[in-house]
Design a protein around this motif. Sequence first.
Motif, PDB file in Angstrom:
ATOM      1  N   SER A   1      74.395   0.693  98.207  1.00 20.68           N
ATOM      2  CA  SER A   1      74.840  -0.003  99.415  1.00 20.68           C
ATOM      3  C   SER A   1      76.359  -0.062  99.496  1.00 20.68           C
ATOM      4  O   SER A   1      76.954   0.235 100.546  1.00 20.68           O
ATOM      5  CB  SER A   1      74.251  -1.420  99.431  1.00 20.68           C
ATOM      6  OG  SER A   1      74.674  -2.124 100.573  1.00 20.68           O
ATOM      7  N   ALA A   2      77.015  -0.427  98.389  1.00 21.17           N
ATOM      8  CA  ALA A   2      78.477  -0.492  98.392  1.00 21.17           C
ATOM      9  C   ALA A   2      79.097   0.886  98.573  1.00 21.17           C
ATOM     10  O   ALA A   2      80.091   1.046  99.291  1.00 21.17           O
ATOM     11  CB  ALA A   2      78.972  -1.126  97.091  1.00 21.17           C
ATOM     12  N   GLY A   3      78.514   1.904  97.956  1.00 16.52           N
ATOM     13  CA  GLY A   3      79.047   3.253  98.089  1.00 16.52           C
ATOM     14  C   GLY A   3      78.960   3.776  99.511  1.00 16.52           C
ATOM     15  O   GLY A   3      79.895   4.412 100.014  1.00 16.52           O
ATOM     16  N   VAL A   4      77.854   3.508 100.196  1.00 16.06           N
ATOM     17  CA  VAL A   4      77.708   3.952 101.586  1.00 16.06           C
ATOM     18  C   VAL A   4      78.748   3.279 102.474  1.00 16.06           C
ATOM     19  O   VAL A   4      79.343   3.920 103.356  1.00 16.06           O
ATOM     20  CB  VAL A   4      76.276   3.674 102.081  1.00 16.06           C
ATOM     21  CG1 VAL A   4      76.177   3.830 103.593  1.00 16.06           C
ATOM     22  CG2 VAL A   4      75.289   4.608 101.400  1.00 16.06           C
ATOM     23  N   THR A   5      79.001   1.989 102.268  1.00 19.47           N
ATOM     24  CA  THR A   5      79.990   1.288 103.087  1.00 19.47           C
ATOM     25  C   THR A   5      81.387   1.885 102.908  1.00 19.47           C
ATOM     26  O   THR A   5      82.104   2.133 103.891  1.00 19.47           O
ATOM     27  CB  THR A   5      80.010  -0.203 102.727  1.00 19.47           C
ATOM     28  OG1 THR A   5      78.712  -0.766 102.945  1.00 19.47           O
ATOM     29  CG2 THR A   5      81.017  -0.955 103.584  1.00 19.47           C
ATOM     30  N   VAL A   6      81.783   2.136 101.667  1.00 24.42           N
ATOM     31  CA  VAL A   6      83.111   2.710 101.422  1.00 24.42           C
ATOM     32  C   VAL A   6      83.204   4.123 101.986  1.00 24.42           C
ATOM     33  O   VAL A   6      84.210   4.505 102.600  1.00 24.42           O
ATOM     34  CB  VAL A   6      83.427   2.706  99.913  1.00 24.42           C
ATOM     35  CG1 VAL A   6      84.767   3.366  99.643  1.00 24.42           C
ATOM     36  CG2 VAL A   6      83.446   1.272  99.384  1.00 24.42           C
ATOM     37  N   LEU A   7      82.161   4.926 101.823  1.00 26.50           N
ATOM     38  CA  LEU A   7      82.190   6.296 102.324  1.00 26.50           C
ATOM     39  C   LEU A   7      82.156   6.339 103.846  1.00 26.50           C
ATOM     40  O   LEU A   7      82.719   7.256 104.448  1.00 26.50           O
ATOM     41  CB  LEU A   7      81.031   7.093 101.733  1.00 26.50           C
ATOM     42  CG  LEU A   7      81.108   7.325 100.220  1.00 26.50           C
ATOM     43  CD1 LEU A   7      79.889   8.088  99.725  1.00 26.50           C
ATOM     44  CD2 LEU A   7      82.383   8.073  99.848  1.00 26.50           C
ATOM     45  N   LEU A   8      81.498   5.388 104.485  1.00 25.38           N
ATOM     46  CA  LEU A   8      81.571   5.290 105.946  1.00 25.38           C
ATOM     47  C   LEU A   8      83.004   5.011 106.394  1.00 25.38           C
ATOM     48  O   LEU A   8      83.487   5.587 107.380  1.00 25.38           O
ATOM     49  CB  LEU A   8      80.643   4.183 106.446  1.00 25.38           C
ATOM     50  CG  LEU A   8      79.208   4.569 106.763  1.00 25.38           C
ATOM     51  CD1 LEU A   8      78.396   3.323 107.109  1.00 25.38           C
ATOM     52  CD2 LEU A   8      79.146   5.568 107.906  1.00 25.38           C
ATOM     53  N   TYR A   9      83.676   4.118 105.683  1.00 25.63           N
ATOM     54  CA  TYR A   9      85.082   3.832 105.984  1.00 25.63           C
ATOM     55  C   TYR A   9      85.938   5.084 105.828  1.00 25.63           C
ATOM     56  O   TYR A   9      86.775   5.406 106.684  1.00 25.63           O
ATOM     57  CB  TYR A   9      85.562   2.713 105.058  1.00 25.63           C
ATOM     58  CG  TYR A   9      87.060   2.561 104.952  1.00 25.63           C
ATOM     59  CD1 TYR A   9      87.778   1.852 105.902  1.00 25.63           C
ATOM     60  CD2 TYR A   9      87.753   3.140 103.893  1.00 25.63           C
ATOM     61  CE1 TYR A   9      89.156   1.711 105.800  1.00 25.63           C
ATOM     62  CE2 TYR A   9      89.122   3.007 103.781  1.00 25.63           C
ATOM     63  CZ  TYR A   9      89.822   2.296 104.727  1.00 25.63           C
ATOM     64  OH  TYR A   9      91.173   2.171 104.636  1.00 25.63           O
ATOM     65  N   VAL A  10      85.737   5.817 104.730  1.00 20.86           N
ATOM     66  CA  VAL A  10      86.502   7.044 104.490  1.00 20.86           C
ATOM     67  C   VAL A  10      86.199   8.070 105.581  1.00 20.86           C
ATOM     68  O   VAL A  10      87.106   8.739 106.103  1.00 20.86           O
ATOM     69  CB  VAL A  10      86.173   7.603 103.094  1.00 20.86           C
ATOM     70  CG1 VAL A  10      86.819   8.967 102.884  1.00 20.86           C
ATOM     71  CG2 VAL A  10      86.632   6.643 102.012  1.00 20.86           C
ATOM     72  N   ASP A  11      84.925   8.199 105.939  1.00 18.92           N
ATOM     73  CA  ASP A  11      84.539   9.178 106.960  1.00 18.92           C
ATOM     74  C   ASP A  11      85.191   8.867 108.304  1.00 18.92           C
ATOM     75  O   ASP A  11      85.686   9.770 108.992  1.00 18.92           O
ATOM     76  CB  ASP A  11      83.017   9.180 107.090  1.00 18.92           C
ATOM     77  CG  ASP A  11      82.534  10.115 108.185  1.00 18.92           C
ATOM     78  OD1 ASP A  11      82.845  11.315 108.128  1.00 18.92           O
ATOM     79  OD2 ASP A  11      81.853   9.637 109.119  1.00 18.92           O
ATOM     80  N   GLN A  12      85.206   7.603 108.685  1.00 13.12           N
ATOM     81  CA  GLN A  12      85.825   7.248 109.962  1.00 13.12           C
ATOM     82  C   GLN A  12      87.329   7.501 109.943  1.00 13.12           C
ATOM     83  O   GLN A  12      87.905   7.946 110.937  1.00 13.12           O
ATOM     84  CB  GLN A  12      85.554   5.771 110.295  1.00 13.12           C
ATOM     85  CG  GLN A  12      84.119   5.496 110.729  1.00 13.12           C
ATOM     86  CD  GLN A  12      83.737   6.322 111.932  1.00 13.12           C
ATOM     87  OE1 GLN A  12      82.903   7.224 111.852  1.00 13.12           O
ATOM     88  NE2 GLN A  12      84.328   6.021 113.084  1.00 13.12           N
ATOM     89  N   ARG A  13      87.987   7.251 108.831  1.00 12.56           N
ATOM     90  CA  ARG A  13      89.421   7.525 108.753  1.00 12.56           C
ATOM     91  C   ARG A  13      89.704   9.020 108.715  1.00 12.56           C
ATOM     92  O   ARG A  13      90.732   9.475 109.219  1.00 12.56           O
ATOM     93  CB  ARG A  13      90.027   6.840 107.532  1.00 12.56           C
ATOM     94  CG  ARG A  13      90.133   5.328 107.688  1.00 12.56           C
ATOM     95  CD  ARG A  13      91.118   4.730 106.701  1.00 12.56           C
ATOM     96  NE  ARG A  13      92.460   5.237 106.934  1.00 12.56           N
ATOM     97  CZ  ARG A  13      93.511   4.942 106.164  1.00 12.56           C
ATOM     98  NH1 ARG A  13      93.342   4.144 105.120  1.00 12.56           N
ATOM     99  NH2 ARG A  13      94.697   5.445 106.423  1.00 12.56           N
ATOM    100  N   ILE A  14      88.829   9.804 108.121  1.00 12.12           N
ATOM    101  CA  ILE A  14      88.998  11.253 108.157  1.00 12.12           C
ATOM    102  C   ILE A  14      88.865  11.751 109.590  1.00 12.12           C
ATOM    103  O   ILE A  14      89.642  12.599 110.052  1.00 12.12           O
ATOM    104  CB  ILE A  14      87.967  11.935 107.234  1.00 12.12           C
ATOM    105  CG1 ILE A  14      88.327  11.695 105.766  1.00 12.12           C
ATOM    106  CG2 ILE A  14      87.890  13.428 107.519  1.00 12.12           C
ATOM    107  CD1 ILE A  14      87.321  12.265 104.789  1.00 12.12           C
ATOM    108  N   ARG A  15      87.885  11.235 110.320  1.00 11.79           N
ATOM    109  CA  ARG A  15      87.650  11.685 111.685  1.00 11.79           C
ATOM    110  C   ARG A  15      88.779  11.255 112.625  1.00 11.79           C
ATOM    111  O   ARG A  15      89.122  11.995 113.545  1.00 11.79           O
ATOM    112  CB  ARG A  15      86.323  11.124 112.195  1.00 11.79           C
ATOM    113  CG  ARG A  15      85.098  11.693 111.488  1.00 11.79           C
ATOM    114  CD  ARG A  15      83.827  10.972 111.902  1.00 11.79           C
ATOM    115  NE  ARG A  15      82.677  11.477 111.178  1.00 11.79           N
ATOM    116  CZ  ARG A  15      81.915  12.493 111.591  1.00 11.79           C
ATOM    117  NH1 ARG A  15      82.182  13.080 112.744  1.00 11.79           N
ATOM    118  NH2 ARG A  15      80.882  12.899 110.879  1.00 11.79           N
ATOM    119  N   ARG A  16      89.342  10.097 112.410  1.00 13.09           N
ATOM    120  CA  ARG A  16      90.313   9.549 113.350  1.00 13.09           C
ATOM    121  C   ARG A  16      91.755   9.737 112.903  1.00 13.09           C
ATOM    122  O   ARG A  16      92.651   9.802 113.749  1.00 13.09           O
ATOM    123  CB  ARG A  16      90.047   8.056 113.577  1.00 13.09           C
ATOM    124  CG  ARG A  16      88.737   7.775 114.297  1.00 13.09           C
ATOM    125  CD  ARG A  16      88.537   6.275 114.404  1.00 13.09           C
ATOM    126  NE  ARG A  16      87.296   5.971 115.121  1.00 13.09           N
ATOM    127  CZ  ARG A  16      87.210   5.768 116.421  1.00 13.09           C
ATOM    128  NH1 ARG A  16      88.293   5.828 117.162  1.00 13.09           N
ATOM    129  NH2 ARG A  16      86.050   5.497 116.994  1.00 13.09           N
TER     130      ARG A  16
END
Length: 416
Positions: free
Chosen positions: A375-390
């Motif tokens: 659960s914690a890993g998915v949250t951090v990777l979602l944050y990283v993914d959004q910053r990569i995209r934006r």
Amino acid sequence: MNDTPGWASPGSAPSDGQDASVPRPAEPADDTGTPSKWSKTQPPPGQWSPPSAQTPGQPGPTPPHPAPAWGAGWGGPGQGGAPGPAWGRPPAAKPGVIPLRPLGVGEILDGAVSTLRAHWRTVLGVTLAVAVVTQICDILVVRYLVPEPEQIDPEATPSEALSQAGDSIRDSLFSLAPTTVITLLGTLFTTAVLTMVVSRSILGRPVTLTEAWQEARPRLAQLLGLTLLLPLAAVVIMGVGVTPGILVGSTAGVLLAVLGGLIALVVISWLMVRYALASPALMLERQGIAASLRRSAKLVRGAWWRIFGIQSLTLLLTFLITMIVSIPFAIIALATDGSGIDGLVAGSTPEYGWTYLIITGVGAVIASSISYPISAGVTVLLYVDQRIRREALDLELARAAGLTGNGTPGTATPGS
């Protein structure tokens, strides 16, 4: 890297549009009077003909030189049945558990599991410790502090039944409060430490429990405020939704309470997704509570449904893991604790003994040790993914990982 553990500072690349100083390609000339910049003398159009139309005795057209391959992409078949050159984008660098490019759903889940495998000593060290402490506190609270909820009289009038239901809900909330606080505190420590572990695993760097704790400790107070703020807001919203129906009473009050509860649930779900990335923003960008909430809202904007879907899938996955691990322990506990089975057979609320609580507690500890990191890993990777995209965070991460422009290892920047 500057002052953060592997992350670019916010605002390193714009999220809401490109800056005016960045050059853009020239707009094409239209047909409304703007003179064309093309030369009036143009070569004749190419004469394309199928191979079957070749005139006998004349040499065929010279085949073009094959273009260079640009990485592991897809390509059409070449001559003689051999695969032709790849025309895809070069493969993204992958210094750690994820490739440095926008991520798919499977890559986010795989990155969370890969972090658990790559740093299992550190991850299990924190999750086991937190799960054992929280489970012991939970067992003691359930055994000695939690009162039994009030039973609803089946022969009561609608108004009496509504009043009894309200009392039962109130007692249940009060009984759940100590357990909820314990769970939140356990989630606080695991989120803080695992966020640092995942941030290092993205860069392919080793990390110990001591190092992760030293990096996370200065942010614990603010993370505690954020962790308590969101559930408190959810409770207030739900209370506002159901209170009018409880005050009205009768059958109409029941319907009004149910409708208000559903509306409140929709609002809570929207807010939880909107601020789902606040905790990694707080930990990795070292911002305050309000700034982290604004940061999460900015990153989630335009991707609410995607983040909602990934979080729902993660919740379902962790629920299944918890059930698969916990159900065998619950069956063993019921088989060894006769009072629990007697209560179930009699149709009354069973009174579980220490044997049942200890065995189910062991199952809960094992399930939490697996579900917490995912659960914690998915949250951090979602944050990283959004910053990569934006914000093109992949470029900053590649620099921090010491990769050169072609994705090969280079010299890391000092202070990264």
